[in-house]
Design a protein around this motif. Structure first.
Motif, PDB file in Angstrom:
ATOM      1  N   GLU A   1     115.467   7.338   4.042  1.00 36.67           N
ATOM      2  CA  GLU A   1     114.632   6.366   4.757  1.00 36.67           C
ATOM      3  C   GLU A   1     115.192   6.087   6.147  1.00 36.67           C
ATOM      4  O   GLU A   1     114.444   6.019   7.137  1.00 36.67           O
TER       5      GLU A   1
ATOM      6  N   HIS B   1     114.637   9.187   8.294  1.00 35.94           N
ATOM      7  CA  HIS B   1     113.238   9.296   8.672  1.00 35.94           C
ATOM      8  C   HIS B   1     112.920   8.383   9.860  1.00 35.94           C
ATOM      9  O   HIS B   1     112.288   8.799  10.840  1.00 35.94           O
ATOM     10  N   SER B   2     113.383   7.133   9.786  1.00 33.94           N
ATOM     11  CA  SER B   2     113.096   6.176  10.861  1.00 33.94           C
ATOM     12  C   SER B   2     113.757   6.597  12.168  1.00 33.94           C
ATOM     13  O   SER B   2     113.156   6.491  13.252  1.00 33.94           O
TER      14      SER B   2
ATOM     15  N   HIS C   1     111.889   9.683  13.566  1.00 31.93           N
ATOM     16  CA  HIS C   1     110.544   9.295  14.006  1.00 31.93           C
ATOM     17  C   HIS C   1     110.607   8.655  15.391  1.00 31.93           C
ATOM     18  O   HIS C   1     109.852   9.024  16.298  1.00 31.93           O
TER      19      HIS C   1
ATOM     20  N   TYR D   1     109.706  14.992  14.893  1.00 34.89           N
ATOM     21  CA  TYR D   1     108.731  14.525  13.891  1.00 34.89           C
ATOM     22  C   TYR D   1     108.797  15.370  12.625  1.00 34.89           C
ATOM     23  O   TYR D   1     108.636  14.859  11.497  1.00 34.89           O
TER      24      TYR D   1
ATOM     25  N   LEU E   1     109.507  14.005   8.808  1.00 30.85           N
ATOM     26  CA  LEU E   1     108.654  14.291   7.645  1.00 30.85           C
ATOM     27  C   LEU E   1     109.438  14.965   6.522  1.00 30.85           C
ATOM     28  O   LEU E   1     109.079  14.830   5.338  1.00 30.85           O
TER      29      LEU E   1
ATOM     30  N   ASP F   1     110.595  12.031   4.738  1.00 28.91           N
ATOM     31  CA  ASP F   1     109.533  11.203   4.158  1.00 28.91           C
ATOM     32  C   ASP F   1     108.181  11.862   4.454  1.00 28.91           C
ATOM     33  O   ASP F   1     107.504  11.505   5.413  1.00 28.91           O
TER      34      ASP F   1
ATOM     35  N   SER G   1     105.414  11.505   3.202  1.00 29.16           N
ATOM     36  CA  SER G   1     104.234  10.655   2.971  1.00 29.16           C
ATOM     37  C   SER G   1     103.877   9.766   4.157  1.00 29.16           C
ATOM     38  O   SER G   1     102.841   9.098   4.123  1.00 29.16           O
ATOM     39  N   ASP G   2     104.678   9.765   5.193  1.00 23.96           N
ATOM     40  CA  ASP G   2     104.418   8.873   6.322  1.00 23.96           C
ATOM     41  C   ASP G   2     103.303   9.461   7.193  1.00 23.96           C
ATOM     42  O   ASP G   2     103.505  10.440   7.917  1.00 23.96           O
ATOM     43  N   GLU G   3     102.119   8.843   7.120  1.00 20.39           N
ATOM     44  CA  GLU G   3     100.969   9.328   7.872  1.00 20.39           C
ATOM     45  C   GLU G   3     101.115   9.076   9.378  1.00 20.39           C
ATOM     46  O   GLU G   3     100.582   9.831  10.197  1.00 20.39           O
ATOM     47  N   GLU G   4     101.833   8.033   9.744  1.00 23.45           N
ATOM     48  CA  GLU G   4     102.030   7.761  11.171  1.00 23.45           C
ATOM     49  C   GLU G   4     102.843   8.877  11.829  1.00 23.45           C
ATOM     50  O   GLU G   4     102.522   9.329  12.916  1.00 23.45           O
ATOM     51  N   THR G   5     103.895   9.312  11.124  1.00 21.29           N
ATOM     52  CA  THR G   5     104.690  10.426  11.638  1.00 21.29           C
ATOM     53  C   THR G   5     103.848  11.693  11.721  1.00 21.29           C
ATOM     54  O   THR G   5     103.934  12.456  12.698  1.00 21.29           O
TER      55      THR G   5
END
Length: 291
Positions: A102, A105-106, A109, A128, A132, A135, A137-141
């Motif tokens: 997590e 990922h942040s 991103h 990016y 991914l 993570d 599942s992050d649609e924003e990324t």
């Protein structure tokens, strides 16, 4: 000796474990103190006290290098201040020291967002993608990744257009330069030809002048020669050949005199014949017989 060696061998792991436990304990204490500084920095950042927040984040990072949250939050603080170079450094540090997916990922991103701000679309795409991987599942990324690809496509097209325009301008400049060089060459050739013509005219003029001088010189030489060798008529009277002397004006030549005398003699004979003829007709003479 073997017993002492055995004891020493047994005692070494005990000392090592004790030292490791001490270091782990110290690291945990430092991380706890670093987290407290991070908490204070977060509160100051919420209150828009950037200077104090930055100072506490730096202290937190210096206290414990394992505090990925302090690096990540300091990166956010710089990002809001549009200090994208500083933000890049802190996000990169946070991604390298993150303990969880997590956190990684942040970090990646937001690192991608920094690259987007700097229009470094290739690097943004890679950041990016790394986010991914941690993570999916992050649609924003995922949206940011698609946007980065689209921006890269447009940027590549613009760069290609700029390159084509630069090539056209370069070709035009080269063409203009070649035309200028050709024009300069033509002008130079024209000047050279004009100089040659001028030189030729000057040479011809000099030749004509020299020819005139030669003619005058020859004329003078001929005159001098005539003076040295005078014509028969120009000789003194006592030096002229009487036979070669031309007749004087109104003076007959010997041949003419001879012709006149002959004509007078002939004419005289004709007159005499006429006179004699008349005498015969008046008194014809008798021919004596020639027995």
């Amino acid at each position: 000796m073997k017993k002492i060696l055995y004891i020493l061998i047994l005692s070494l792991p005990i000392v090592g474990i004790s030292q490791e436990n001490k270091e782990i304990k110290e690291q945990k204490q430092k991380l706890k103190a670093s987290n407290n500084l991070t908490y204070d920095a977060n509160k100051e950042l919420v209150d828009d006290n950037f200077i104090d927040a930055e100072a506490n984040y730096r202290k937190a990072i210096a206290t414990s290098n394992d505090n990925a949250a302090a690096k990540f939050n300091l990166g956010n603080a710089y990002y809001k201040e549009n200090s994208f170079g500083e933000a890049f450094v802190r996000y990169k540090q946070a991604g390298e020291t993150a303990q969880t997916k997590e956190e990684r990922h942040s970090a990646y991103h937001n690192l991608g967002n920094v690259f987007m701000k700097n229009k470094e679309y290739d690097k943004a795409i890679e950041a990016y993608k790394e986010a991914l991987r941690n993570d999916p599942s992050d649609e924003e990324t995922r949206y940011n990744l698609a946007l980065a690809k689209e921006m890269k496509k447009k940027d590549d097209q613009q760069k290609q257009n700029d390159k084509n325009n630069d090539d056209k301008n370069k070709d035009k400049d080269n063409q203009d330069q070649q035309q200028d060089q050709q024009q300069n060459k033509n002008d130079q050739d024209q000047d050279d030809n004009q100089n040659k013509n001028d030189q030729q005219n000057q040479d011809n003029k000099e030749n004509d002048q020299n020819s005139d001088k030669n003619k005058e010189q020859k004329g003078d030489e001929g005159k001098d020669q005539e003076d040295k060798n005078p014509k028969p008529g120009d000789q003194p009277k006592d030096q002229q050949d009487p036979k070669q002397q031309p007749p004087r004006p109104n003076q007959l030549s010997p041949q003419q005199i001879k012709n006149i005398l002959e004509a007078m003699s002939n004419e005289e004979k004709k007159v005499q014949e006429k006179i004699n003829g008349k005498k015969v007709k008046g008194k014809p003479a008798k021919n004596a017989k020639d027995w």
